[in-house]
Design a protein around this motif. Structure first.
Motif, PDB file in Angstrom:
ATOM      1  N   LEU A 491       0.832  -1.214   0.000  1.00 53.68           N
ATOM      2  CA  LEU A 491       0.000   0.000   0.000  1.00 53.68           C
ATOM      3  C   LEU A 491       0.863   1.259   0.000  1.00 53.68           C
ATOM      4  CD1 LEU A 491      -2.900  -1.043   2.396  1.00 53.68           C
ATOM      5  CD2 LEU A 491      -2.975  -0.790  -0.071  1.00 53.68           C
ATOM      6  N   VAL A 492       1.977   1.181   0.743  1.00 52.42           N
ATOM      7  CA  VAL A 492       2.877   2.340   0.755  1.00 52.42           C
ATOM      8  C   VAL A 492       3.444   2.552  -0.650  1.00 52.42           C
ATOM      9  CG1 VAL A 492       5.009   3.303   1.733  1.00 52.42           C
ATOM     10  CG2 VAL A 492       3.465   2.006   3.183  1.00 52.42           C
ATOM     11  N   GLN A 493       3.826   1.441  -1.284  1.00 46.08           N
ATOM     12  CA  GLN A 493       4.376   1.554  -2.651  1.00 46.08           C
ATOM     13  C   GLN A 493       3.335   2.143  -3.602  1.00 46.08           C
ATOM     14  OE1 GLN A 493       5.664  -2.433  -3.176  1.00 46.08           O
ATOM     15  NE2 GLN A 493       7.575  -2.056  -2.051  1.00 46.08           N
ATOM     16  N   LEU A 494       2.095   1.749  -3.400  1.00 41.82           N
ATOM     17  CA  LEU A 494       1.018   2.271  -4.250  1.00 41.82           C
ATOM     18  C   LEU A 494       0.900   3.790  -4.095  1.00 41.82           C
ATOM     19  CD1 LEU A 494      -1.571   1.287  -5.959  1.00 41.82           C
ATOM     20  CD2 LEU A 494      -2.811   1.749  -3.856  1.00 41.82           C
ATOM     21  N   GLU A 511      11.045   5.828   1.919  1.00 46.36           N
ATOM     22  CA  GLU A 511      10.374   4.971   2.895  1.00 46.36           C
ATOM     23  C   GLU A 511      10.308   3.520   2.444  1.00 46.36           C
ATOM     24  OE1 GLU A 511       7.036   6.141   4.915  1.00 46.36           O
ATOM     25  OE2 GLU A 511       7.934   8.035   5.557  1.00 46.36           O
ATOM     26  N   GLN A 512      10.719   3.292   1.201  1.00 42.33           N
ATOM     27  CA  GLN A 512      10.715   1.927   0.687  1.00 42.33           C
ATOM     28  C   GLN A 512      11.575   1.012   1.568  1.00 42.33           C
ATOM     29  OE1 GLN A 512      11.550   2.175  -3.378  1.00 42.33           O
ATOM     30  NE2 GLN A 512      10.060   0.635  -3.950  1.00 42.33           N
ATOM     31  N   ASP A 513      12.579   1.639   2.214  1.00 44.07           N
ATOM     32  CA  ASP A 513      13.458   0.873   3.107  1.00 44.07           C
ATOM     33  C   ASP A 513      12.658   0.099   4.142  1.00 44.07           C
ATOM     34  OD1 ASP A 513      15.758   3.657   3.370  1.00 44.07           O
ATOM     35  OD2 ASP A 513      15.176   2.368   1.711  1.00 44.07           O
ATOM     36  N   LEU A 514      11.524   0.710   4.527  1.00 36.55           N
ATOM     37  CA  LEU A 514      10.740   0.089   5.593  1.00 36.55           C
ATOM     38  C   LEU A 514       9.814  -0.998   5.059  1.00 36.55           C
ATOM     39  CD1 LEU A 514       9.600   3.069   7.813  1.00 36.55           C
ATOM     40  CD2 LEU A 514      11.295   1.364   8.318  1.00 36.55           C
ATOM     41  N   CYS A 515       9.906  -1.240   3.766  1.00 39.99           N
ATOM     42  CA  CYS A 515       8.868  -2.077   3.190  1.00 39.99           C
ATOM     43  C   CYS A 515       9.129  -3.566   3.297  1.00 39.99           C
ATOM     44  CB  CYS A 515       8.627  -1.700   1.748  1.00 39.99           C
ATOM     45  SG  CYS A 515       7.851  -0.088   1.689  1.00 39.99           S
ATOM     46  N   ASP A 516      10.365  -3.975   3.546  1.00 41.84           N
ATOM     47  CA  ASP A 516      10.504  -5.418   3.668  1.00 41.84           C
ATOM     48  C   ASP A 516      10.246  -5.831   5.106  1.00 41.84           C
ATOM     49  OD1 ASP A 516      13.343  -5.935   4.939  1.00 41.84           O
ATOM     50  OD2 ASP A 516      13.472  -4.241   3.543  1.00 41.84           O
ATOM     51  N   ALA A 517       9.897  -7.102   5.262  1.00 40.63           N
ATOM     52  CA  ALA A 517       9.416  -7.581   6.554  1.00 40.63           C
ATOM     53  C   ALA A 517      10.424  -7.376   7.679  1.00 40.63           C
ATOM     54  CB  ALA A 517       9.063  -9.055   6.434  1.00 40.63           C
TER      55      ALA A 517
END
Ligand code: ATP
Ligand code: MG
Length: 657
Positions: A491-494, A511-517
């Motif tokens: 959702l953040v990527q969207l 903020e993509q940095d925060l996107c992996d688990a």
């Protein structure tokens, strides 16, 4: 006056005490400072406040604090310009009727300090609906008015512009951060500390706002009879579109949930407003992306109906929270002045009041924790520090007992084990949330703390905390998840791909940095963030001179002319008002810093020496002048006598001739 002050007194056992005190009931309202009441007990204090409320006297001094009773209706002329002028121009505002303007004026006069600027903080506390935000607004108006009055005509326009901006920021922030709740139709759902920046001439140069923990869950869920943030009913009918998107369970579990037919239009509008692809939005709400294995393979997994609902709410909450932070930033950019232009500040703290609902969760735990922190600040600054000072200075003092809330704070935030630390551990280890297991961990680690208890008959996993203002039971279900506050990375990527300039700004690609688990498990938890921001607030408060206003809600129905003794009693006891009065009444009214006092007496002795030496000098000069005059006189007499003698000789010679 048509006053109907009803008395729902149930404070059994206190009647005798009150009877002994009620010698002259008609005079009760004249006690404008509760330190004058004798004896000081909760019952006598309550009776005085009730009598004052009945005669429309809403403010009363209670030693170092001011008690403000909420009138629940506008009071004519209580905050007029003329009243402001009276308090501002009085040589001793303390001698006027008790008012929040006294507290404001003393802060305004003391902010410059005798030696160097002493920043001031006005801490407005009280339960929800007690009048904190109203009081803070009146205080801001006062400061803006008096700061403008000390301005020269040349700067008037500049100051008025700043004043207008600062005051105008209030309704905007309230629209986005306040909502109608069961206890207050305009309840602040965030904490606020506003610093009014003043220059050396006491003129308002600007302001800055710090906000604390917006209750963002309200965007997606409101308790029965409560409402969403005001702004949704004012202009933003669109972010409601997202809330209306519904899902239905598929017949085949391997397939994603279906969008409910009658809600497809809402998805379309949401996508249009967020300026994202409608298909992508629909997909990301219903399908989870999982990255697993050594090769970091990507899998797609359909979400259950409940999960789809959670993802939808998450999206709404994260967009709203980011928007609120952005709004605060924009307001700050507009009202904050260059640090070189101001020398000192007056801070106004208005945080959400103590809360206890039939069902409480992480939001209430954080709110009540903030209130515990402020209570501790008061206890440490006034009740504890003052008595310790008296003892250290060897003054004859019998210790007044007060309620110290340190063990409650240890329970909530302490180390190594506390509610917060255990919650954070769940977050760090990314454990699947299980309420019963978490309750077991709490019981094992914190069972010995006196402030923690459990209702053995309750079927719902919970824990009860004995706060300074009362016992509150917190539901464990959903608490660890709320603390993680996960935002699905898809959702953040969207949102990052949105065509909308503001959304792009709210969700920068970094903020993509925060996107992996893995990164998600390292993300800072809600309570860790809140604890950090409260600690920095406490550091600011500790560096200022605090002044306290205790707002009291006379009745839970928010009605004018209604004073419910039992409800007021609970609030008075919760904030330790009787202890405060005892210490204030027995203590010393004025406290000066030793260095200042030394400096002052040194100055006085210098002055005395100077006067003495000047007098000696004066006498010496006067004597010298006298001596000089005598010599001149003697010389003159001598010469006159000589001249007379010569004349006489001349005469004698003439006669002889
Ligand atoms: P919360 O913690 O929920 O934000 P609060 O303590 O900030 O509550 P306010 O919103 O300031 O409470 O006050 C609640 C209501 O009480 C106001 O909307 C207003 O109607 C009324 N009120 C408060 N103070 C006054 C006052 N001095 N004069 C008239 N009405 C008042
Ligand atoms: Mg408020």
């Amino acid at each position: 006056k048509n006053q109907q002050v009803s008395n729902h007194t149930t404070y059994n056992g206190m009647e005798e005490e009150v009877k002994a005190f009620l010698i002259n009931e008609e005079q009760l309202h004249t006690f404008d400072d509760l330190t004058k009441v004798n004896p000081v007990t909760t019952a006598t204090v309550l009776k005085c406040l009730q009598a004052r409320y009945a005669t429309s006297l809403f403010y009363t001094h209670a030693g170092c604090t001011l008690v403000a009773l909420n009138p629940f209706q506008p009071v004519p002329n209580l905050y007029s310009f003329n009243i402001m002028r009276d308090y501002h121009t009085a040589s001793r505002p303390q001698d006027l009727q008790p008012h929040i303007y006294i507290v404001a004026e003393l802060a305004f006069r003391n902010v410059q300090g005798q030696v160097e600027p002493i920043n001031q903080s006005l801490i407005v506390s009280g339960e929800s609906g007690a009048g904190k935000t109203w009081t803070s607004r009146c205080l801001m108006n006062y400061f803006a008015t008096v700061a403008a009055s000390s301005t020269s005509a040349k700067c008037q326009e500049h100051v008025e512009r700043i004043e207008k901006r600062v005051l105008d920021s209030n309704p905007v922030m309230e629209a986005f951060g306040n909502a109608c709740t069961l206890r207050n139709h305009n309840s602040s759902r965030f904490g606020k500390y506003i610093q009014l920046q003043l220059n050396r001439s006491q003129q308002l140069e600007g302001a800055s706002v710090h906000t604390y923990l917006l209750e963002k869950t309200r965007v997606a869920y409101q308790a029965p009879s409560e409402r969403n943030f005001h702004i949704f009913y004012q202009i933003l009918v669109g972010l409601l579109n997202l809330g209306n998107v519904g899902f239905s369970s598929p017949a085949d579990e391997s397939q994603p949930c279906e969008l409910k037919e009658d809600t497809k239009g809402f998805l379309k509008t949401t996508a249009k407003l967020l300026r994202v692809c409608e298909e992508d939005l629909g997909e990301q709400l219903r399908v989870r992306t999982i990255t697993a294995g050594r090769q970091q393979q990507v899998f797609k997994k359909p979400c259950s109906r409940t999960e789809c609902g959670t993802r939808r709410d998450c999206l709404a909450k994260v967009v709203y929270a980011k928007l609120f932070d952005w709004l605060v930033k924009v307001i700050n950019t507009s009202i904050c002045s260059d640090p070189s232009t101001w020398t000192n500040f007056i801070g106004l703290l208005d945080v959400y009041g103590f809360e206890s609902f039939p069902q409480n969760n992480l939001e209430q735990l954080c709110i009540n924790y903030a209130n515990e922190k402020l209570q501790q600040h008061f206890v440490a600054h006034y009740l504890k520090a003052q008595q310790e000072d008296y003892t250290a200075e060897g003054l004859d003092w019998s210790f007044v007992r007060y309620q110290d809330n340190q063990s409650c704070l240890d329970l909530i935030e302490g180390s190594p084990a506390s509610v917060f630390s255990l919650l954070n551990e769940e977050c760090r280890l990314n454990r699947l949330s299980d309420a019963d297991q978490f309750k077991g961990r709490l019981q094992k680690a914190l069972g010995a703390n006196n402030c923690m208890s459990w209702d053995v008959f309750s079927k719902v996993p919970h824990f009860t905390v004995a706060h300074y203002a009362g016992r509150v039971s917190y539901q464990i279900e959903g608490m660890t998840e709320k603390n993680k506050d996960p935002v699905p990375p898809e959702l953040v990527q969207l949102l990052q791909k949105s065509q909308d300039a503001l959304l792009k700004q709210l969700f920068p690609v970094a903020e993509q940095d925060l996107c992996d688990a893995k990164a998600l498990s390292k993300a800072i938890s809600v309570v860790a963030k809140f604890k950090g921001s409260l600690e920095s607030l406490m550091r600011i408060l500790n560096s200022t001179t605090p002044r306290y206003i205790r707002c009291i809600k006379p009745n839970g129905d928010c009605k004018p002319h209604l004073f419910r003794s039992q409800e007021v009693l609970t609030q008075l006891e919760a904030c330790g008002i009787v202890e405060t009065i005892h210490i204030s009444a027995a203590g010393f009214p004025v406290r000066c810093l030793e260095q200042l006092e030394c400096a002052r007496s040194q100055m006085l002795s210098h002055k005395a020496t100077f006067i003495q030496s000047s007098w000696r000098h004066y006498r010496r000069r006067k004597l010298a002048r006298l001596r000089r005059a005598t010599t001149v006189l003697q010389a003159a007499v001598r010469s006159w006598l000589t001249r007379r003698w010569i004349k006489k000789c001349h005469y004698a010679a003439t006669v002889v001739q």
